[in-house]
Design a protein around this motif. Structure first.
Motif, PDB file in Angstrom:
ATOM      1  N   ASN A  85      93.082  79.300  30.502  1.00 32.28           N
ATOM      2  CA  ASN A  85      92.464  80.184  29.675  1.00 32.28           C
ATOM      3  C   ASN A  85      92.834  79.846  28.055  1.00 32.28           C
ATOM      4  O   ASN A  85      91.843  80.047  27.198  1.00 32.28           O
ATOM      5  CB  ASN A  85      92.984  81.883  29.904  1.00 32.28           C
ATOM      6  CG  ASN A  85      92.504  82.198  31.275  1.00 32.28           C
ATOM      7  OD1 ASN A  85      91.405  81.441  31.555  1.00 32.28           O
ATOM      8  ND2 ASN A  85      93.240  83.078  31.689  1.00 32.28           N
ATOM      9  N   ASN A  86      94.047  79.547  28.095  1.00 29.65           N
ATOM     10  CA  ASN A  86      94.468  79.171  26.747  1.00 29.65           C
ATOM     11  C   ASN A  86      93.760  77.959  25.995  1.00 29.65           C
ATOM     12  O   ASN A  86      93.265  77.960  24.805  1.00 29.65           O
ATOM     13  CB  ASN A  86      96.033  78.670  26.631  1.00 29.65           C
ATOM     14  CG  ASN A  86      96.921  79.817  26.920  1.00 29.65           C
ATOM     15  OD1 ASN A  86      96.657  81.119  26.118  1.00 29.65           O
ATOM     16  ND2 ASN A  86      97.895  79.889  27.876  1.00 29.65           N
ATOM     17  N   GLN A  98      88.365  78.652  19.231  1.00 23.55           N
ATOM     18  CA  GLN A  98      88.860  78.735  17.912  1.00 23.55           C
ATOM     19  C   GLN A  98      88.612  77.718  17.065  1.00 23.55           C
ATOM     20  O   GLN A  98      88.019  77.830  15.912  1.00 23.55           O
ATOM     21  CB  GLN A  98      90.498  78.920  17.971  1.00 23.55           C
ATOM     22  CG  GLN A  98      90.809  80.348  17.819  1.00 23.55           C
ATOM     23  CD  GLN A  98      92.447  80.409  17.587  1.00 23.55           C
ATOM     24  OE1 GLN A  98      93.025  80.443  18.879  1.00 23.55           O
ATOM     25  NE2 GLN A  98      93.133  80.611  16.245  1.00 23.55           N
ATOM     26  N   SER A  99      88.757  76.652  17.576  1.00 21.68           N
ATOM     27  CA  SER A  99      88.494  75.122  16.748  1.00 21.68           C
ATOM     28  C   SER A  99      87.136  74.952  16.377  1.00 21.68           C
ATOM     29  O   SER A  99      86.904  74.468  15.181  1.00 21.68           O
ATOM     30  CB  SER A  99      89.057  74.042  17.673  1.00 21.68           C
ATOM     31  OG  SER A  99      88.269  73.656  18.843  1.00 21.68           O
ATOM     32  N   ILE A 107      85.883  82.164  17.255  1.00 15.15           N
ATOM     33  CA  ILE A 107      86.570  83.327  17.234  1.00 15.15           C
ATOM     34  C   ILE A 107      87.651  82.882  16.185  1.00 15.15           C
ATOM     35  O   ILE A 107      87.907  81.774  16.080  1.00 15.15           O
ATOM     36  CB  ILE A 107      86.896  83.712  18.387  1.00 15.15           C
ATOM     37  CG1 ILE A 107      87.875  82.509  19.186  1.00 15.15           C
ATOM     38  CG2 ILE A 107      85.934  84.281  19.478  1.00 15.15           C
ATOM     39  CD1 ILE A 107      88.329  82.841  20.543  1.00 15.15           C
ATOM     40  N   ASP A 108      88.203  84.198  15.535  1.00 10.83           N
ATOM     41  CA  ASP A 108      89.403  83.931  14.812  1.00 10.83           C
ATOM     42  C   ASP A 108      90.635  84.104  15.702  1.00 10.83           C
ATOM     43  O   ASP A 108      90.610  84.433  16.621  1.00 10.83           O
ATOM     44  CB  ASP A 108      89.391  84.674  13.433  1.00 10.83           C
ATOM     45  CG  ASP A 108      89.373  86.249  13.884  1.00 10.83           C
ATOM     46  OD1 ASP A 108      89.728  86.609  14.878  1.00 10.83           O
ATOM     47  OD2 ASP A 108      88.687  86.993  13.098  1.00 10.83           O
ATOM     48  N   ARG A 109      91.795  83.908  15.225  1.00 15.15           N
ATOM     49  CA  ARG A 109      93.201  83.837  15.562  1.00 15.15           C
ATOM     50  C   ARG A 109      93.411  85.317  16.204  1.00 15.15           C
ATOM     51  O   ARG A 109      93.752  85.399  17.388  1.00 15.15           O
ATOM     52  CB  ARG A 109      94.107  83.553  14.681  1.00 15.15           C
ATOM     53  CG  ARG A 109      95.509  83.410  15.403  1.00 15.15           C
ATOM     54  CD  ARG A 109      96.714  82.934  14.470  1.00 15.15           C
ATOM     55  NE  ARG A 109      97.973  82.926  15.085  1.00 15.15           N
ATOM     56  CZ  ARG A 109      99.057  82.593  14.608  1.00 15.15           C
ATOM     57  NH1 ARG A 109      99.004  82.357  13.131  1.00 15.15           N
ATOM     58  NH2 ARG A 109     100.374  82.650  15.190  1.00 15.15           N
ATOM     59  N   PRO A 166      77.847  75.113  27.942  1.00 17.64           N
ATOM     60  CA  PRO A 166      77.138  74.031  26.808  1.00 17.64           C
ATOM     61  C   PRO A 166      78.082  73.920  25.693  1.00 17.64           C
ATOM     62  O   PRO A 166      78.220  72.624  25.258  1.00 17.64           O
ATOM     63  CB  PRO A 166      76.061  74.949  26.226  1.00 17.64           C
ATOM     64  CG  PRO A 166      75.455  75.607  27.590  1.00 17.64           C
ATOM     65  CD  PRO A 166      76.880  76.005  28.093  1.00 17.64           C
ATOM     66  N   ILE A 167      79.001  74.646  25.476  1.00 18.92           N
ATOM     67  CA  ILE A 167      79.963  74.541  24.343  1.00 18.92           C
ATOM     68  C   ILE A 167      81.096  73.640  24.967  1.00 18.92           C
ATOM     69  O   ILE A 167      81.277  72.782  24.163  1.00 18.92           O
ATOM     70  CB  ILE A 167      80.546  75.927  23.958  1.00 18.92           C
ATOM     71  CG1 ILE A 167      79.539  76.847  23.361  1.00 18.92           C
ATOM     72  CG2 ILE A 167      81.700  75.760  22.988  1.00 18.92           C
ATOM     73  CD1 ILE A 167      80.013  78.362  23.347  1.00 18.92           C
ATOM     74  N   VAL A 168      81.547  73.684  25.848  1.00 18.92           N
ATOM     75  CA  VAL A 168      82.506  72.840  26.690  1.00 18.92           C
ATOM     76  C   VAL A 168      81.849  71.176  26.635  1.00 18.92           C
ATOM     77  O   VAL A 168      82.444  70.207  26.471  1.00 18.92           O
ATOM     78  CB  VAL A 168      82.966  73.239  28.109  1.00 18.92           C
ATOM     79  CG1 VAL A 168      83.758  71.969  28.820  1.00 18.92           C
ATOM     80  CG2 VAL A 168      83.737  74.591  28.020  1.00 18.92           C
ATOM     81  N   ALA A 169      80.679  71.159  27.060  1.00 18.48           N
ATOM     82  CA  ALA A 169      80.093  69.944  27.075  1.00 18.48           C
ATOM     83  C   ALA A 169      79.816  69.387  25.687  1.00 18.48           C
ATOM     84  O   ALA A 169      80.207  68.121  25.655  1.00 18.48           O
ATOM     85  CB  ALA A 169      78.695  69.926  27.818  1.00 18.48           C
ATOM     86  N   SER A 170      79.389  70.209  24.950  1.00 18.71           N
ATOM     87  CA  SER A 170      79.551  69.696  23.404  1.00 18.71           C
ATOM     88  C   SER A 170      80.672  69.187  22.972  1.00 18.71           C
ATOM     89  O   SER A 170      80.891  68.205  22.314  1.00 18.71           O
ATOM     90  CB  SER A 170      79.027  70.454  22.597  1.00 18.71           C
ATOM     91  OG  SER A 170      78.973  70.427  21.234  1.00 18.71           O
ATOM     92  N   GLU A 171      81.716  70.060  23.145  1.00 19.79           N
ATOM     93  CA  GLU A 171      82.992  69.610  22.675  1.00 19.79           C
ATOM     94  C   GLU A 171      83.789  68.302  23.398  1.00 19.79           C
ATOM     95  O   GLU A 171      84.429  67.665  22.625  1.00 19.79           O
ATOM     96  CB  GLU A 171      84.253  70.779  23.048  1.00 19.79           C
ATOM     97  CG  GLU A 171      85.801  70.582  22.601  1.00 19.79           C
ATOM     98  CD  GLU A 171      85.784  70.469  21.160  1.00 19.79           C
ATOM     99  OE1 GLU A 171      86.943  70.186  20.881  1.00 19.79           O
ATOM    100  OE2 GLU A 171      84.968  70.984  20.553  1.00 19.79           O
ATOM    101  N   LEU A 172      83.440  68.109  24.582  1.00 15.78           N
ATOM    102  CA  LEU A 172      83.869  66.722  25.133  1.00 15.78           C
ATOM    103  C   LEU A 172      83.007  65.793  24.940  1.00 15.78           C
ATOM    104  O   LEU A 172      83.114  64.552  25.459  1.00 15.78           O
ATOM    105  CB  LEU A 172      84.067  66.992  26.723  1.00 15.78           C
ATOM    106  CG  LEU A 172      85.038  67.989  27.148  1.00 15.78           C
ATOM    107  CD1 LEU A 172      85.140  68.388  28.466  1.00 15.78           C
ATOM    108  CD2 LEU A 172      86.595  67.752  26.682  1.00 15.78           C
ATOM    109  N   GLY A 173      81.842  65.981  24.296  1.00 12.63           N
ATOM    110  CA  GLY A 173      80.892  64.965  24.131  1.00 12.63           C
ATOM    111  C   GLY A 173      80.078  64.067  25.259  1.00 12.63           C
ATOM    112  O   GLY A 173      80.189  63.228  25.348  1.00 12.63           O
ATOM    113  N   THR A 174      79.812  65.146  26.327  1.00 15.31           N
ATOM    114  CA  THR A 174      79.161  64.681  27.496  1.00 15.31           C
ATOM    115  C   THR A 174      77.969  65.653  27.915  1.00 15.31           C
ATOM    116  O   THR A 174      77.583  66.431  27.037  1.00 15.31           O
ATOM    117  CB  THR A 174      80.311  64.688  28.535  1.00 15.31           C
ATOM    118  OG1 THR A 174      79.758  64.141  29.780  1.00 15.31           O
ATOM    119  CG2 THR A 174      80.835  66.000  28.887  1.00 15.31           C
TER     120      THR A 174
END
Length: 557
Positions: free
Chosen positions: A3-4, A11-12, A16-18, A53-61
């Motif tokens: 989760n974290n 966040q990055s 979302i903000d902190r 899609p956000i996870v895939a974009s972050e990992l470049g895959t």
């Protein structure tokens, strides 16, 4: 998926903000929902599948659709069943670049490295929803038994001699041995084992694991695999595999599916090889609160009041494996606030807790309990936890700390609460100092709870009621329950454990008796007169509420 890590990703990317991140994580803890559902509830995303899609974009895959897709048999063969289940990995494509896989936890980079090492291939990560990956793994691979057979079929290591260290290390790191040990750990952890035992004998090699306090045996591997399997465990624990004559200790930190599991490893030379035991440290227990320990209301209130006191000693007693450390961690979590300085001395430090300064005991370099405690008193602490009062020096410094304005939490190995007083006096502590510093003693045991799926009422015999000290005429309309045995509980009738507790409140009459050096049995009688419920009485409370059986209470009280 962690989760974290997912929240940090959002966040990055500025989604979302902190402050919102903290609110979402708090809601996850309170509601028990998946983080993707909470993100949808907070309208950060429209649907829980929008995170991928956000996870895939972050990992470049790439994001792949596996919903109505079945991998061919030749592709599945590239990742053995045991490896797939252990790492939560499913192969989706193989080409000249390498093996493309989807993972249950794609944000854990260690999983890709483990797969690369285990399979000896270049691994390329692609993304699919974690719940679909899990479904496909269960659909495409058989049960754990088939996975174990698959790996054992690959184990063709012959001979039973020790060989030279280089050969032993080579065997221990061979792919089939790596996969076999990984699957043994996976099965045991999935069954919520607290300990895993690797035991060589003259004619066989046993692997057993302890669940809810009872030992169960796995299907044993061939005897000639004992040395490479044990060596593999030692390699994982950073122990010296060439040294088989003296006991050794080590530690394994392993990602199993979505969980990071810590295992404390101990090896012991025996007549037929090394016996190795892994203690599985369940991080979920460190997140337990006092409310979830099954304490009677009056005990819960007493403990919450006592741990807020400015000074004194609070002791938890019981045999090894009775849950003493879990109780103390739950107490520490409650008082772990920004305005309190908490210090712990532990052997070893089992769990890292944010906000608490934890010091491991290391007797080899002179970091003993007494030495650490003396240093603690110069660190301006408010509350101190001592893993165990083992000797007179530790006990005397703890008493000194309590008398000079510190609250001390600790454990002792005694059979009941009153026995803790006798133990401290036998160590050499002055009774008047014990009476002045001690605030309370909690004795506890762990008993197995009846499986909810197969719980059924039954009539106990008069003989077993007599052992319990209960007359059939006193029962009235009280019911007794047992577990018939089902697939959920592995035909044992039990699933999970809970505590039995006995609280000795050190009131003025008890203090006088301690100062007068009265025997612990007399102190216990007086405490009962003053309202203390014994372990047996707490056991009866749990029997009558249908949580455990007569046999369990008789066994542990």
């Amino acid at each position: 998926m962690d989760n974290n890590q997912l929240i940090e990703l959002f966040q990055s990317r500025g989604l979302i903000d902190r402050s919102l991140a903290q609110d979402i994580l708090a809601e996850v803890d309170n509601s028990g929902k998946e983080v993707a559902e909470i993100l949808a509830d907070f309208q950060v995303i429209g649907h829980r599948d929008d995170i991928w899609p956000i996870v895939a974009s972050e990992l470049g895959t790439d994001l792949v659709d596996i919903r109505n897709w079945t991998p061919p048999a030749e592709l599945l063969a590239l990742v053995p069943a045991g490896t797939a289940r252990l790492h939560g990995a499913l192969p989706v494509h193989f080409d000249h670049v390498g093996l493309h896989v989807v993972l249950v936890d794609p944000l854990n980079p260690q999983t890709v490295e483990d797969l690369r090492f285990s399979l000896g291939r270049e691994i390329h990560l692609v993304i699919a929803p974690d719940y679909l990956v899990e479904e496909k793994i269960n659909e495409c691979y058989g049960g754990e038994g088939r996975a174990m057979d698959d790996i054992l079929g690959q184990l063709q290591i012959g001979g039973d001699g020790p060989g030279n260290p280089a050969d032993v290390e080579s065997e221990a790191n061979s792919a089939p041995i790596v996969r076999y040990v990984d699957l043994v750990l996976y099965q045991a952890i999935k069954e919520k084992a607290s300990d895993i035992h690797f035991e060589p004998f003259e004619k066989d090699f046993k692997i057993r694991y302890r669940v809810d306090g009872a030992l169960y045996e796995m299907a044993p591997p061939p005897i000639h695999l004992a040395l490479p399997i044990i060596s593999r465990v030692k390699v994982m624990a950073n122990m010296n595999i060439a040294e088989r004559r003296i006991p050794q200790d080590g530690r394994i930190v392993k990602q199993v599916g979505e969980r990071q599991v810590d295992m404390r490893v101990s090896s012991l030379p025996t007549q037929h090889g090394e016996s190795v035991v892994l203690r599985v440290l369940d991080r979920s227990s460190v997140n337990l609160s006092l409310e979830n320990l099954g304490l009677a209301p009056h005990i819960f209130e007493y403990i919450t009041e006592t741990i807020e006191k400015p000074n004194g000693i609070f002791i938890v007693t019981g045999p090894t494996g009775a849950g003493k450390t879990t109780t103390l961690y739950a107490a520490l979590r409650r008082i772990n606030t920004i305005d309190s300085k908490l210090l712990t001395a532990e052997d070893p430090v089992e769990y890292d807790i944010d906000g608490i300064v934890q010091i491991p005991v290391n007797e080899a370099i002179g970091m003993t309990f007494p030495r650490i405690l003396r240093a603690f008193l110069r660190q301006d602490p408010d509350r101190i936890m001592v893993g165990e009062m083992r000797d007179i020096d530790t006990a005397q410094i703890a008493i000194q700390a309590a008398l000079t304005g510190h609250l001390v939490l600790s454990t002792l190995h005694t059979n009941d609460a009153a026995g803790a007083i006798a133990r401290l006096v036998d160590m050499g502590c002055e009774p008047f100092l014990v009476a002045a510093s001690l605030e309370g003693v909690l004795a506890q045991r762990l008993v197995r709870t009846i499986c909810k799926e197969c719980r059924a009422p039954y009539e106990p015999s008069e003989a077993i009621l007599a052992q319990l000290g209960v007359s059939p005429h006193e029962l009235g309309d009280k019911e007794f329950f047992t577990g018939k045995g089902c697939d959920v509980c592995g035909q044992t009738g039990y699933k999970g454990r809970r505590g039995l507790y006995e609280l000795l409140d050190i009131t003025d009459p008890i203090r006088e008796m301690i100062t007068e050096r009265r025997p612990s049995v007399v102190i216990k009688q007086k405490a009962v007169e003053l309202g203390m419920n014994t372990l047996r009485e707490d056991g009866l409370r749990n029997i009558y509420t249908g949580l455990t059986t007569i046999e369990e209470v008789l066994k542990y009280t």
